[in-house]
Motif scaffolding. Structure first.
Motif, PDB file in Angstrom:
ATOM      1  N   ALA A   1       0.807  -1.227   0.000  1.00  0.00           N
ATOM      2  CA  ALA A   1       0.000   0.000   0.000  1.00  0.00           C
ATOM      3  C   ALA A   1       0.832   1.264   0.000  1.00  0.00           C
ATOM      4  O   ALA A   1       0.333   2.342  -0.283  1.00  0.00           O
ATOM      5  N   ASN A   2       2.111   1.154   0.359  1.00  0.00           N
ATOM      6  CA  ASN A   2       3.035   2.282   0.482  1.00  0.00           C
ATOM      7  C   ASN A   2       2.797   3.062   1.766  1.00  0.00           C
ATOM      8  O   ASN A   2       3.693   3.242   2.572  1.00  0.00           O
ATOM      9  N   THR A   3       1.570   3.559   1.982  1.00  0.00           N
ATOM     10  CA  THR A   3       1.260   4.275   3.225  1.00  0.00           C
ATOM     11  C   THR A   3      -0.060   3.785   3.802  1.00  0.00           C
ATOM     12  O   THR A   3      -0.996   3.483   3.057  1.00  0.00           O
ATOM     13  N   PHE A   4      -0.107   3.712   5.124  1.00  0.00           N
ATOM     14  CA  PHE A   4      -1.316   3.334   5.846  1.00  0.00           C
ATOM     15  C   PHE A   4      -1.326   4.072   7.180  1.00  0.00           C
ATOM     16  O   PHE A   4      -0.270   4.371   7.744  1.00  0.00           O
ATOM     17  N   SER A   5      -2.504   4.332   7.693  1.00  0.00           N
ATOM     18  CA  SER A   5      -2.644   4.804   9.071  1.00  0.00           C
ATOM     19  C   SER A   5      -2.753   3.577   9.984  1.00  0.00           C
ATOM     20  O   SER A   5      -2.976   2.451   9.510  1.00  0.00           O
ATOM     21  N   SER A   6      -2.635   3.787  11.284  1.00  0.00           N
ATOM     22  CA  SER A   6      -2.774   2.669  12.227  1.00  0.00           C
ATOM     23  C   SER A   6      -4.158   2.038  12.123  1.00  0.00           C
ATOM     24  O   SER A   6      -4.300   0.814  12.200  1.00  0.00           O
ATOM     25  N   ALA A   7      -5.174   2.877  11.934  1.00  0.00           N
ATOM     26  CA  ALA A   7      -6.542   2.357  11.825  1.00  0.00           C
ATOM     27  C   ALA A   7      -6.687   1.471  10.589  1.00  0.00           C
ATOM     28  O   ALA A   7      -7.316   0.407  10.645  1.00  0.00           O
TER      29      ALA A   7
ATOM     30  N   ILE B   1       2.508  -2.339  17.962  1.00  0.00           N
ATOM     31  CA  ILE B   1       3.439  -3.007  17.053  1.00  0.00           C
ATOM     32  C   ILE B   1       4.088  -1.998  16.103  1.00  0.00           C
ATOM     33  O   ILE B   1       5.294  -2.064  15.834  1.00  0.00           O
ATOM     34  N   VAL B   2       3.293  -1.049  15.609  1.00  0.00           N
ATOM     35  CA  VAL B   2       3.833  -0.017  14.717  1.00  0.00           C
ATOM     36  C   VAL B   2       4.903   0.791  15.440  1.00  0.00           C
ATOM     37  O   VAL B   2       5.973   1.089  14.880  1.00  0.00           O
ATOM     38  N   ASN B   3       4.652   1.153  16.676  1.00  0.00           N
ATOM     39  CA  ASN B   3       5.637   1.926  17.450  1.00  0.00           C
ATOM     40  C   ASN B   3       6.927   1.136  17.657  1.00  0.00           C
ATOM     41  O   ASN B   3       8.027   1.710  17.615  1.00  0.00           O
ATOM     42  N   GLU B   4       6.799  -0.185  17.854  1.00  0.00           N
ATOM     43  CA  GLU B   4       7.997  -1.014  17.978  1.00  0.00           C
ATOM     44  C   GLU B   4       8.789  -1.020  16.674  1.00  0.00           C
ATOM     45  O   GLU B   4      10.028  -0.953  16.679  1.00  0.00           O
ATOM     46  N   LEU B   5       8.081  -1.090  15.558  1.00  0.00           N
ATOM     47  CA  LEU B   5       8.754  -1.074  14.256  1.00  0.00           C
ATOM     48  C   LEU B   5       9.423   0.271  13.989  1.00  0.00           C
ATOM     49  O   LEU B   5      10.471   0.344  13.339  1.00  0.00           O
ATOM     50  N   ILE B   6       8.821   1.336  14.489  1.00  0.00           N
ATOM     51  CA  ILE B   6       9.438   2.664  14.360  1.00  0.00           C
ATOM     52  C   ILE B   6      10.730   2.713  15.170  1.00  0.00           C
ATOM     53  O   ILE B   6      11.766   3.202  14.704  1.00  0.00           O
ATOM     54  N   GLU B   7      10.698   2.178  16.390  1.00  0.00           N
ATOM     55  CA  GLU B   7      11.884   2.149  17.237  1.00  0.00           C
ATOM     56  C   GLU B   7      13.005   1.342  16.603  1.00  0.00           C
ATOM     57  O   GLU B   7      14.186   1.654  16.763  1.00  0.00           O
ATOM     58  N   GLU B   8      12.638   0.308  15.873  1.00  0.00           N
ATOM     59  CA  GLU B   8      13.632  -0.548  15.217  1.00  0.00           C
ATOM     60  C   GLU B   8      14.123   0.048  13.894  1.00  0.00           C
ATOM     61  O   GLU B   8      14.987  -0.537  13.234  1.00  0.00           O
ATOM     62  N   GLY B   9      13.559   1.180  13.489  1.00  0.00           N
ATOM     63  CA  GLY B   9      13.987   1.817  12.250  1.00  0.00           C
ATOM     64  C   GLY B   9      13.405   1.206  11.002  1.00  0.00           C
ATOM     65  O   GLY B   9      13.875   1.455   9.887  1.00  0.00           O
ATOM     66  N   ILE B  10      12.366   0.397  11.157  1.00  0.00           N
ATOM     67  CA  ILE B  10      11.781  -0.303  10.011  1.00  0.00           C
ATOM     68  C   ILE B  10      10.630   0.486   9.394  1.00  0.00           C
ATOM     69  O   ILE B  10      10.432   0.487   8.185  1.00  0.00           O
ATOM     70  N   VAL B  11       9.861   1.175  10.232  1.00  0.00           N
ATOM     71  CA  VAL B  11       8.721   1.979   9.785  1.00  0.00           C
ATOM     72  C   VAL B  11       8.981   3.442  10.130  1.00  0.00           C
ATOM     73  O   VAL B  11       9.607   3.748  11.149  1.00  0.00           O
TER      74      VAL B  11
ATOM     75  N   GLU C   1       7.148   7.592  10.067  1.00  0.00           N
ATOM     76  CA  GLU C   1       5.971   8.429   9.872  1.00  0.00           C
ATOM     77  C   GLU C   1       6.140   9.219   8.584  1.00  0.00           C
ATOM     78  O   GLU C   1       7.218   9.733   8.296  1.00  0.00           O
ATOM     79  N   THR C   2       5.051   9.333   7.823  1.00  0.00           N
ATOM     80  CA  THR C   2       5.142  10.023   6.526  1.00  0.00           C
ATOM     81  C   THR C   2       4.192  11.206   6.395  1.00  0.00           C
ATOM     82  O   THR C   2       4.043  11.762   5.319  1.00  0.00           O
ATOM     83  N   GLY C   3       3.518  11.586   7.481  1.00  0.00           N
ATOM     84  CA  GLY C   3       2.618  12.733   7.397  1.00  0.00           C
ATOM     85  C   GLY C   3       1.244  12.397   7.927  1.00  0.00           C
ATOM     86  O   GLY C   3       1.085  11.524   8.779  1.00  0.00           O
TER      87      GLY C   3
ATOM     88  N   VAL D   1      -2.140   9.962  11.566  1.00  0.00           N
ATOM     89  CA  VAL D   1      -0.759   9.861  11.090  1.00  0.00           C
ATOM     90  C   VAL D   1      -0.641   8.672  10.142  1.00  0.00           C
ATOM     91  O   VAL D   1      -1.259   7.621  10.354  1.00  0.00           O
ATOM     92  N   THR D   2       0.122   8.826   9.077  1.00  0.00           N
ATOM     93  CA  THR D   2       0.344   7.721   8.134  1.00  0.00           C
ATOM     94  C   THR D   2       1.781   7.212   8.265  1.00  0.00           C
ATOM     95  O   THR D   2       2.687   7.945   8.677  1.00  0.00           O
TER      96      THR D   2
END
Length: 409
Positions: A20-26, A42-52, A54-56, A67-68
């Motif tokens: 999808a390229n971009t998705f919101s948490s919902a 889970i998304v926050n964990e992926l952000i901490e790991e540098g995998i995901v 935020e894009t706007g 947030v997407t």
């Protein structure tokens, strides 16, 4: 056990963001069928790991704009291999389907003597080594190839036969990475479904116009491979009474009248017969160069070249008419190598449909030329790896390390 479940959810989120390229948490919550709080965690964990990342913000629907999120560009990579009967292309792609290494293209006739699979392995290893990307940052290798491919067993019954192991096992054991193989036309259809002209379509037929005339079928929003994975042998519909022997051993197949190899053959005959054309001479020993010359001449308005492609297009259209009667698709996409010819295909295919289809059946079927073009098979090979990403056990370790991100190239 909880760690395994979290890993599975992370892989599902990565797979969904890849497509999808971009998705919101919902939106991700709906896609993975988990609660919003758990998805956000889970998304926050992926952000901490540098995998995901935020894009706007998504467009407002009346309340606070969500947030997407997207995948970090250089977090995970896929080795994509696109093969046809003569040419093989290899590239390493990131999670946006961008090329992170130059495409390696070389001649590798699949009808050659035993040892072809070993050459393929050597070339894959060469590309990986030159890239400098560590193997634990590579999700896997996806390979598209012509022939009767059994996806589950990892066997190509037509080409690249191996003795002790399946083709998939042989390649995987040599390069120490997960490997997935599929028919080239199926992967082109997968690319069109996920990223191209068939995206969002429930029922679509994807024509792989190449050295044969392949077909990938999308039914009810999913790639249809048939009972053994052999569905879509469009090339071998016995449409013509021409007494021409096909590669499959039968006569009168669509391939004998409409493939790009037939176009080249007829071009050579026309040149010898003195047809007026920019095509003074074709490199007979290099089918790819000859094909490119014909398409280039057609783009420049050469009447003979346009006539050759139009004749092949009309005959493909006769086959498409059969597909419309059987499956009533919403869209027919012309993809693969032949899509370089662009709109030249549209009119003759539509003409054949007009002549051979019941109007009521064909009224709502559109004919489109792929926007992915010749890269479709490479994109489809990458998508094949991501299709298997969450369920393949060998891929579990690729998310177990922190800081997966690879430096910008």
């Amino acid at each position: 056990m909880m760690e395994d479940k979290n890993l599975l959810l992370k892989k599902r989120i990565i797979k969904n963001l890849y497509y999808a390229n971009t998705f919101s948490s919902a939106e991700l919550s709906l896609e993975i069928d988990k609660s919003l709080p758990l998805t956000t965690k889970i998304v926050n964990e992926l952000i901490e790991e540098g995998i995901v990342i935020e894009t706007g913000y998504a467009p407002s629907t009346g309340g606070r704009r969500p947030v997407t999120y997207s995948l970090a560009k250089n977090v995970l990579f896929v080795v994509s291999v696109a093969m046809d009967q003569f040419i093989t292309r290899i590239a390493i792609m990131d999670m946006t389907n961008g090329f992170v290494t130059p495409e390696l293209k070389f001649e590798l006739p699949l009808s050659a003597a035993p040892g072809t699979a070993t050459i393929l392995v050597e070339k894959i290893m060469e590309v990986i080594k030159k890239s400098g990307i560590p193997k634990n940052k590579i999700a896997g290798v996806g390979i598209g190839m012509p022939g009767f491919v059994d996806v589950k067993k990892g066997i190509n019954y037509t080409f690249l036969k191996t003795t002790d192991k399946s083709l998939r096992e042989f390649i995987s054991s040599q390069i120490d990475l997960p490997v997935f193989i599929d028919n080239d036309s199926s992967l082109i259809a997968l690319a069109e479904l996920k990223f191209g002209s068939a995206r969002g379509k429930k029922n679509a037929m994807v024509i792989n116009a190449g050295w044969g005339v392949g077909l990938g079928m999308i039914l009810n929003g999913h790639l249809f491979r048939g009972n053994n994975g052999f569905a879509g042998e469009f090339s071998h519909l016995p449409i013509f009474n021409n007494n021409k022997l096909c590669f499959c051993g039968k006569t009168g197949c669509l391939e004998t009248e409409a493939s790009l190899l037939v176009v080249i053959e007829k071009a050579q005959e026309g040149i010898k017969a003195g047809r007026l054309s920019k095509l003074k001479q074709l490199p007979v020993e290099h089918a790819e160069e000859a094909c490119e010359a014909i398409i280039r001449a057609a783009d420049e308005g050469d009447q003979f070249a346009i006539e050759l492609l139009s004749e092949a297009g009309y005959k493909i259209g006769r086959g498409v008419a059969i597909l419309i009667h059987l499956l009533n698709p919403e869209i027919v996409v012309v993809s693969g190598r032949g899509s370089f010819a662009g709109k030249i295909w549209s009119a003759p295919i539509q003409q054949a449909i007009n002549e051979h289809c019941i109007p009521r059946l064909a009224a709502n079927t559109s004919i489109e030329i792929s926007t992915l073009g010749y890269t479709a098979e490479l994109i489809g090979a990458a998508a094949l790896v991501m299709e298997n990403y969450e369920k393949h056990p060998a891929l579990k370790t690729r998310l177990s390390e922190k800081k997966l991100a690879y430096p910008e190239r």
